[in-house]
Design a protein around this motif. Structure first.
Motif, PDB file in Angstrom:
ATOM      1  N   VAL A 150       0.846  -1.191   0.000  1.00 56.64           N
ATOM      2  CA  VAL A 150       0.000   0.000   0.000  1.00 56.64           C
ATOM      3  C   VAL A 150       0.881   1.241   0.000  1.00 56.64           C
ATOM      4  CG1 VAL A 150      -1.611   1.395   1.370  1.00 56.64           C
ATOM      5  CG2 VAL A 150      -1.993  -1.061   1.103  1.00 56.64           C
ATOM      6  N   MET A 151       0.615   2.141  -0.933  1.00 53.67           N
ATOM      7  CA  MET A 151       1.280   3.445  -0.961  1.00 53.67           C
ATOM      8  C   MET A 151       0.245   4.497  -0.587  1.00 53.67           C
ATOM      9  SD  MET A 151       3.362   5.366  -4.059  1.00 53.67           S
ATOM     10  CE  MET A 151       4.824   4.342  -3.840  1.00 53.67           C
ATOM     11  N   GLU A 152       0.629   5.412   0.271  1.00 55.89           N
ATOM     12  CA  GLU A 152      -0.300   6.455   0.692  1.00 55.89           C
ATOM     13  C   GLU A 152       0.049   7.776   0.012  1.00 55.89           C
ATOM     14  OE1 GLU A 152      -1.894   8.784   4.719  1.00 55.89           O
ATOM     15  OE2 GLU A 152      -0.621   7.010   4.917  1.00 55.89           O
ATOM     16  N   PHE A 153      -0.963   8.438  -0.503  1.00 59.30           N
ATOM     17  CA  PHE A 153      -0.827   9.775  -1.069  1.00 59.30           C
ATOM     18  C   PHE A 153      -1.528  10.750  -0.138  1.00 59.30           C
ATOM     19  CE2 PHE A 153      -0.035   7.042  -4.569  1.00 59.30           C
ATOM     20  CZ  PHE A 153       0.755   7.740  -5.462  1.00 59.30           C
ATOM     21  N   ARG A 154      -0.917  11.910   0.071  1.00 56.46           N
ATOM     22  CA  ARG A 154      -1.573  12.910   0.893  1.00 56.46           C
ATOM     23  C   ARG A 154      -1.353  14.293   0.293  1.00 56.46           C
ATOM     24  NH1 ARG A 154       1.901  13.126   6.563  1.00 56.46           N
ATOM     25  NH2 ARG A 154       3.713  14.244   5.765  1.00 56.46           N
ATOM     26  N   GLY A 182      -3.723   7.109   7.127  1.00 52.28           N
ATOM     27  CA  GLY A 182      -4.729   7.249   6.091  1.00 52.28           C
ATOM     28  C   GLY A 182      -5.952   8.000   6.565  1.00 52.28           C
ATOM     29  N   GLY A 183      -6.890   8.194   5.648  1.00 47.39           N
ATOM     30  CA  GLY A 183      -8.143   8.843   5.977  1.00 47.39           C
ATOM     31  C   GLY A 183      -8.198  10.259   5.448  1.00 47.39           C
ATOM     32  N   GLU A 184      -9.336  10.890   5.631  1.00 47.27           N
ATOM     33  CA  GLU A 184      -9.538  12.242   5.137  1.00 47.27           C
ATOM     34  C   GLU A 184      -9.668  13.190   6.315  1.00 47.27           C
ATOM     35  OE1 GLU A 184     -12.323  14.525   1.864  1.00 47.27           O
ATOM     36  OE2 GLU A 184     -12.855  12.542   2.588  1.00 47.27           O
ATOM     37  N   ILE A 195      -5.592  15.553   3.642  1.00 48.71           N
ATOM     38  CA  ILE A 195      -6.389  14.590   2.899  1.00 48.71           C
ATOM     39  C   ILE A 195      -5.453  13.514   2.384  1.00 48.71           C
ATOM     40  CG2 ILE A 195      -7.895  14.237   0.906  1.00 48.71           C
ATOM     41  CD1 ILE A 195      -8.731  17.144   1.107  1.00 48.71           C
ATOM     42  N   SER A 196      -5.792  12.250   2.610  1.00 44.84           N
ATOM     43  CA  SER A 196      -4.910  11.171   2.181  1.00 44.84           C
ATOM     44  C   SER A 196      -5.694  10.074   1.484  1.00 44.84           C
ATOM     45  CB  SER A 196      -4.144  10.593   3.375  1.00 44.84           C
ATOM     46  OG  SER A 196      -5.023   9.942   4.267  1.00 44.84           O
ATOM     47  N   LYS A 197      -4.983   9.308   0.670  1.00 44.56           N
ATOM     48  CA  LYS A 197      -5.575   8.182  -0.043  1.00 44.56           C
ATOM     49  C   LYS A 197      -4.623   7.000   0.004  1.00 44.56           C
ATOM     50  CE  LYS A 197      -7.546   6.704  -4.480  1.00 44.56           C
ATOM     51  NZ  LYS A 197      -8.868   6.356  -3.897  1.00 44.56           N
ATOM     52  N   ASN A 198      -5.127   5.850   0.435  1.00 42.93           N
ATOM     53  CA  ASN A 198      -4.344   4.619   0.444  1.00 42.93           C
ATOM     54  C   ASN A 198      -4.568   3.882  -0.874  1.00 42.93           C
ATOM     55  OD1 ASN A 198      -3.462   4.954   3.170  1.00 42.93           O
ATOM     56  ND2 ASN A 198      -5.492   4.326   3.832  1.00 42.93           N
ATOM     57  N   VAL A 199      -3.492   3.566  -1.564  1.00 49.09           N
ATOM     58  CA  VAL A 199      -3.581   2.924  -2.875  1.00 49.09           C
ATOM     59  C   VAL A 199      -2.886   1.568  -2.819  1.00 49.09           C
ATOM     60  CG1 VAL A 199      -2.995   3.115  -5.323  1.00 49.09           C
ATOM     61  CG2 VAL A 199      -3.592   5.164  -4.025  1.00 49.09           C
ATOM     62  N   TRP A 217       0.801  16.290  -4.619  1.00 48.35           N
ATOM     63  CA  TRP A 217       0.552  15.285  -3.586  1.00 48.35           C
ATOM     64  C   TRP A 217       1.873  14.630  -3.195  1.00 48.35           C
ATOM     65  CZ3 TRP A 217      -4.343  13.329  -1.761  1.00 48.35           C
ATOM     66  CH2 TRP A 217      -5.458  13.986  -2.308  1.00 48.35           C
ATOM     67  N   GLN A 218       2.061  14.449  -1.909  1.00 50.73           N
ATOM     68  CA  GLN A 218       3.191  13.656  -1.426  1.00 50.73           C
ATOM     69  C   GLN A 218       2.795  12.175  -1.459  1.00 50.73           C
ATOM     70  OE1 GLN A 218       3.576  15.318   2.513  1.00 50.73           O
ATOM     71  NE2 GLN A 218       5.199  16.708   1.875  1.00 50.73           N
ATOM     72  N   HIS A 219       3.788  11.304  -1.572  1.00 53.50           N
ATOM     73  CA  HIS A 219       3.519   9.873  -1.480  1.00 53.50           C
ATOM     74  C   HIS A 219       4.578   9.222  -0.608  1.00 53.50           C
ATOM     75  CE1 HIS A 219       6.171  10.333  -5.055  1.00 53.50           C
ATOM     76  NE2 HIS A 219       6.707   9.179  -4.653  1.00 53.50           N
ATOM     77  N   GLY A 220       4.212   8.137   0.020  1.00 53.56           N
ATOM     78  CA  GLY A 220       5.131   7.440   0.904  1.00 53.56           C
ATOM     79  C   GLY A 220       4.611   6.055   1.216  1.00 53.56           C
TER      80      GLY A 220
END
Length: 234
Positions: A150-154, A182-184, A195-199, A217-220
């Motif tokens: 899982v990569m998270e974008f925020r 994660g979460g909004e 605001i974040s999105k788990n991908v 958007w940052q990703h990590g």
């Protein structure tokens, strides 16, 4: 949602305690313009052949995860290419077929001339960041080999001067402990909303980030051993 475990036997737990991940489905409603995941981009046989070829090469072990660099070498101390202005060496033979497929798909605005291989063992991640503008143009592709992750974008934060923050901490070190991933509308350490999105990036998939996803958007990847997936994801 379903929990997937990847534990290393005999490994001591993190001194900061486990991170509690939110599920991929909990952020499914969040849209990140310019983010695309192509499932089954590689066949199983092609992925295994590519993974074996990668693992046969020499690994750089100077940082917390093993890496390989082709084309321009990346300087982690300066967060830029090691020799700016120089023509990049040609990419190795083992990745030429993959690079050709990505270029032919026309998912990126530029032709590929840089390759970085990252190995993420269970419990190893990478801090939130926006890839260096000086080293990478618009359009970044990532192929997942081995197991999925899982990569998270925020959404990048605006500081008091109105500038976009490229990261609160150095990407070579684990991020500060976070109780919930994660979460909004999360609250950051500075008290501002995130605001974040788990991908979920399944094995053999291709991730493409361009435009807003690339720059705004940052990703990590969280330093944890457990990801919470949606129904049917594995």
């Amino acid at each position: 949602w379903k929990v997937k475990y990847a534990e290393l036997e005999g490994e001591d737990p993190s001194p900061a305690g486990p991170l509690i991940p939110s599920s991929v489905s909990s952020t499914a409603h969040v849209q990140v313009p310019g983010l695309e995941v192509v499932h089954d981009f590689l066949t199983e046989s092609a992925a295994q052949e590519l993974l074996a070829a990668v693992d046969a090469q020499a690994w750089d072990t100077k940082i917390r995860r093993r890496v390989q660099h082709y084309g321009h070498a990346f300087d982690y101390a300066k967060l830029s290419i090691a020799e700016p202005g120089a023509a990049p060496p040609e990419l190795p033979d083992f990745c030429q077929e993959l690079v050709g497929r990505i270029n032919s798909a026309r998912l990126l605005p530029e032709q590929i001339n840089q390759l970085t291989v990252n190995e993420y063992q269970p419990g190893v991640g990478i801090a939130f960041h926006v890839d260096a503008h000086s080293a990478f143009e618009d359009g970044i592709a990532a192929v997942t080999l081995g197991s999925g992750i899982v990569m998270e974008f925020r959404q990048s934060q605006l500081d008091s001067g109105g500038k976009v923050s490229m990261g609160k901490h150095h990407r070579l070190a684990p991020p500060p402990p976070r109780g919930q991933q994660g979460g909004e509308d999360q609250e950051s350490s500075q008290g501002s909303a995130v605001i974040s999105k788990n991908v979920w990036l399944p094995p053999r998939s291709l991730l493409v980030i361009r435009g807003e996803a690339r720059y705004a958007w940052q990703h990590g990847i969280a330093w944890r051993k457990t990801d919470c997936l949606g129904e049917g994801e594995e």
